[in-house]
Design an enzyme around this catalytic site. Structure first.
Site, PDB file in Angstrom:
ATOM      1  N   HIS A  11     -62.981  89.256 -12.563  1.00  0.00           N
ATOM      2  CA  HIS A  11     -62.737  89.464 -13.993  1.00  0.00           C
ATOM      3  C   HIS A  11     -63.432  88.415 -14.860  1.00  0.00           C
ATOM      4  O   HIS A  11     -63.850  87.350 -14.391  1.00  0.00           O
ATOM      5  CB  HIS A  11     -61.229  89.448 -14.284  1.00  0.00           C
ATOM      6  CG  HIS A  11     -60.585  88.121 -13.957  1.00  0.00           C
ATOM      7  ND1 HIS A  11     -60.680  87.019 -14.774  1.00  0.00           N
ATOM      8  CD2 HIS A  11     -59.825  87.740 -12.901  1.00  0.00           C
ATOM      9  CE1 HIS A  11     -60.021  86.005 -14.255  1.00  0.00           C
ATOM     10  NE2 HIS A  11     -59.488  86.412 -13.104  1.00  0.00           N
ATOM     11  N   GLU A  84     -54.318  88.953  -7.836  1.00  0.00           N
ATOM     12  CA  GLU A  84     -54.579  87.580  -7.398  1.00  0.00           C
ATOM     13  C   GLU A  84     -53.433  87.070  -6.539  1.00  0.00           C
ATOM     14  O   GLU A  84     -52.339  87.653  -6.517  1.00  0.00           O
ATOM     15  CB  GLU A  84     -54.783  86.677  -8.636  1.00  0.00           C
ATOM     16  CG  GLU A  84     -55.149  85.226  -8.337  1.00  0.00           C
ATOM     17  CD  GLU A  84     -56.416  85.076  -7.497  1.00  0.00           C
ATOM     18  OE1 GLU A  84     -56.349  85.411  -6.291  1.00  0.00           O
ATOM     19  OE2 GLU A  84     -57.435  84.605  -8.033  1.00  0.00           O
TER      20      GLU A  84
END
Length: 214
Positions: A11, A84
């Site tokens: 990202h 994550e």
């Protein structure tokens, strides 16, 4: 069957990246630079003619994927397994703040010893298992004509890819962390998946992430 190419895409930048805070699964948005990074990277990735687009459901990865979706018309397929590493109650702390609160935990992170993030978070091995399983599942859904892009997070991507490729854990640290909006390109070969490019997308930049390799 198996996909023809996997692109694992980190990202864009967040304010917490800039402040060197651990994010984990805290749902932190992209900042203005992060959106610009995502738009620029999406334009390059669109040239690969992706056929499917997956993303972590955390908004920084989802928004990054959204920039590619806008260019290609692909539907974003969200998957919690692409999140994550869970750092639990360490989220929002810098490494210096962690050292002040829990110097033993910080010392284990620095030395590379096994360490559960936060009080009830994940270990590196657990996030690697979760992410590698997702890559196996996603790649198996594709065909040799598919280029699949997966918008995700730095730590999870690095260790998950290594496990997916069968790289021994002792060698995972040899693979550098991913810069914001850079990606790893994987191709199938006669003896399994292989790395085409690692940390591709820009000239080398500082890595600001939950993946403390420095």
């Amino acid at each position: 069957m198996s996909a023809g190419r996997l692109i694992v895409w980190r990202h864009g930048r967040t304010e917490w990246n800039l402040q060197d805070k651990m994010q984990g699964q805290a749902d932190i948005p992209l900042d203005e630079v992060g959106f610009a990074q995502a738009r620029a990277a999406a334009a390059r990735l669109a040239s690969l003619a992706p056929t499917r687009l997956f993303a972590s459901d955390l908004q920084r990865a989802a928004a990054t994927a959204g920039e590619l979706a806008a260019l290609t018309g692909l539907k974003v397929e969200y998957d919690e397994a692409l999140r994550e590493i869970d750092v639990d109650d360490w989220a929002g702390l810098t490494r210096a703040e962690l050292a002040a609160i829990n110097p033993e935990a910080e010392a284990r992170l620095t030395s590379g010893e096994p360490q559960r993030r936060g009080t009830n978070g994940e270990t590196v091995e657990e996030v690697a298992d979760r992410f590698a399983d997702a890559l196996t599942r996603i790649s198996a859904e594709g065909t040799s004509e598919d280029t699949i892009v997966i918008a995700t997070h730095g730590m999870a991507a690095r260790v998950g890819i290594c496990l997916f490729l069968g790289i021994p854990e002792a060698n995972w640290s040899a693979f550098g962390g991913l810069s914001n909006c850079n990606w790893v390109s994987l191709l199938p070969g006669r003896q399994g998946w292989r790395i085409e490019e690692w940390n591709a997308g820009s000239l080398p930049e500082p890595v600001m992430s939950d993946d403390p390799q420095r």
